[in-house]
Motif scaffolding. Sequence first.
Motif, short mmCIF file in Angstrom:
data_model
loop_
_atom_site.label_atom_id
_atom_site.label_comp_id
_atom_site.label_asym_id
_atom_site.label_seq_id
_atom_site.Cartn_x
_atom_site.Cartn_y
_atom_site.Cartn_z
N THR A 114 0.83 -1.20 0.00
CA THR A 114 0.00 0.00 0.00
C THR A 114 0.87 1.25 0.00
O THR A 114 1.77 1.40 0.82
CB THR A 114 -0.92 0.02 1.23
OG1 THR A 114 -1.73 -1.17 1.21
CG2 THR A 114 -1.83 1.24 1.23
N TRP A 115 0.57 2.14 -0.93
CA TRP A 115 1.28 3.41 -1.07
C TRP A 115 0.35 4.55 -0.66
O TRP A 115 -0.86 4.47 -0.85
CB TRP A 115 1.70 3.63 -2.52
CG TRP A 115 2.78 2.71 -2.98
CD1 TRP A 115 2.64 1.43 -3.42
CD2 TRP A 115 4.17 3.00 -3.03
NE1 TRP A 115 3.86 0.90 -3.75
CE2 TRP A 115 4.82 1.85 -3.53
CE3 TRP A 115 4.93 4.12 -2.72
CZ2 TRP A 115 6.19 1.81 -3.71
CZ3 TRP A 115 6.30 4.08 -2.91
CH2 TRP A 115 6.91 2.92 -3.40
N THR A 116 0.94 5.62 -0.13
CA THR A 116 0.20 6.84 0.17
C THR A 116 0.97 8.01 -0.43
O THR A 116 2.18 8.14 -0.21
CB THR A 116 0.06 7.06 1.69
OG1 THR A 116 -0.62 5.93 2.25
CG2 THR A 116 -0.73 8.33 1.99
N ILE A 117 0.26 8.84 -1.20
CA ILE A 117 0.81 10.09 -1.70
C ILE A 117 -0.08 11.19 -1.15
O ILE A 117 -1.29 11.20 -1.40
CB ILE A 117 0.85 10.15 -3.24
CG1 ILE A 117 1.72 9.03 -3.80
CG2 ILE A 117 1.33 11.53 -3.71
CD1 ILE A 117 1.71 8.93 -5.32
N PHE A 157 -3.29 3.70 -2.21
CA PHE A 157 -3.53 2.77 -3.31
C PHE A 157 -2.57 1.60 -3.28
O PHE A 157 -1.51 1.66 -2.66
CB PHE A 157 -3.40 3.50 -4.66
CG PHE A 157 -2.00 4.01 -4.92
CD1 PHE A 157 -1.08 3.24 -5.61
CD2 PHE A 157 -1.60 5.25 -4.46
CE1 PHE A 157 0.20 3.70 -5.85
CE2 PHE A 157 -0.32 5.73 -4.69
CZ PHE A 157 0.58 4.95 -5.38
N GLU A 158 -2.98 0.56 -3.97
CA GLU A 158 -2.10 -0.54 -4.34
C GLU A 158 -2.01 -0.50 -5.85
O GLU A 158 -3.02 -0.29 -6.53
CB GLU A 158 -2.65 -1.88 -3.86
CG GLU A 158 -2.60 -2.02 -2.36
CD GLU A 158 -3.03 -3.41 -1.88
OE1 GLU A 158 -3.01 -4.37 -2.68
OE2 GLU A 158 -3.39 -3.51 -0.69
N THR A 193 -8.17 0.23 -8.69
CA THR A 193 -8.87 1.50 -8.87
C THR A 193 -9.28 2.04 -7.51
O THR A 193 -9.82 1.31 -6.68
CB THR A 193 -10.13 1.30 -9.75
OG1 THR A 193 -9.73 0.78 -11.02
CG2 THR A 193 -10.88 2.61 -9.95
N VAL A 194 -8.97 3.32 -7.27
CA VAL A 194 -9.39 3.99 -6.05
C VAL A 194 -10.17 5.24 -6.41
O VAL A 194 -9.84 5.93 -7.37
CB VAL A 194 -8.19 4.34 -5.13
CG1 VAL A 194 -7.53 3.10 -4.59
CG2 VAL A 194 -7.18 5.21 -5.83
N GLU A 195 -11.22 5.50 -5.64
CA GLU A 195 -12.05 6.67 -5.88
C GLU A 195 -11.61 7.80 -4.96
O GLU A 195 -11.35 7.58 -3.78
CB GLU A 195 -13.52 6.33 -5.64
CG GLU A 195 -14.47 7.43 -6.06
CD GLU A 195 -15.92 6.98 -6.01
OE1 GLU A 195 -16.45 6.66 -7.08
OE2 GLU A 195 -16.47 6.95 -4.91
N THR A 196 -11.52 9.01 -5.53
CA THR A 196 -11.14 10.18 -4.74
C THR A 196 -12.04 11.35 -5.11
O THR A 196 -12.64 11.37 -6.18
CB THR A 196 -9.68 10.60 -4.98
OG1 THR A 196 -9.49 10.86 -6.38
CG2 THR A 196 -8.71 9.53 -4.52
N GLN A 250 -12.07 8.36 -10.59
CA GLN A 250 -11.49 7.03 -10.50
C GLN A 250 -10.01 7.14 -10.84
O GLN A 250 -9.65 7.76 -11.85
CB GLN A 250 -12.18 6.07 -11.47
CG GLN A 250 -13.67 5.95 -11.29
CD GLN A 250 -14.02 5.32 -9.96
OE1 GLN A 250 -13.44 4.32 -9.56
NE2 GLN A 250 -14.97 5.92 -9.26
N ASN A 251 -9.16 6.54 -10.02
CA ASN A 251 -7.71 6.62 -10.21
C ASN A 251 -7.11 5.22 -10.27
O ASN A 251 -7.48 4.36 -9.48
CB ASN A 251 -7.06 7.34 -9.02
CG ASN A 251 -7.59 8.73 -8.84
OD1 ASN A 251 -7.06 9.67 -9.39
ND2 ASN A 251 -8.66 8.88 -8.06
N VAL A 252 -6.18 5.05 -11.19
CA VAL A 252 -5.40 3.81 -11.25
C VAL A 252 -3.93 4.21 -11.28
O VAL A 252 -3.52 5.08 -12.06
CB VAL A 252 -5.75 2.98 -12.50
CG1 VAL A 252 -4.86 1.74 -12.58
CG2 VAL A 252 -7.21 2.57 -12.49
#
Length: 132
Positions: free
Chosen positions: A48-51, A64-65, A69-72, A80-82
Amino acid sequence: MVQFEGRFQHERSENFDEFLKAIGVPLIPRKMVVASNPVVEVRRDGDTWTIRMNTLVRTVEYVFEPGQTVETETMGGMAQNVFTIEDDKIMQTQKSDTYTTEVIRQFTEDSLIMTITHVESGIICHRYFRRL
């Protein structure tokens, strides 16, 4: 491999105001964001990464990993972010109802360079950060 993790202080941007216009950021928040000198923090915990980027207007955080897909929430609504990781880069594709952006975060031993493209217009901006 270059160290991704760390804190990075904004030094300068090129074409950032034009990019923010293209994605529909209103004038006053846009001017505030352009005038700020944010700090970007990159962390990793296993897969798991955090920016996190702290600006005058708000704090933007992505957890995210790679490949998922992560929603922000963006200034214009939800997106939607990948994220993918390759060599010395963390790449992000962000799709909202109104625009798509592609972000390449390239790391060196002493810096972070963000290249951000507004896909629909082709507008590209660069943001330069030094490692703290």
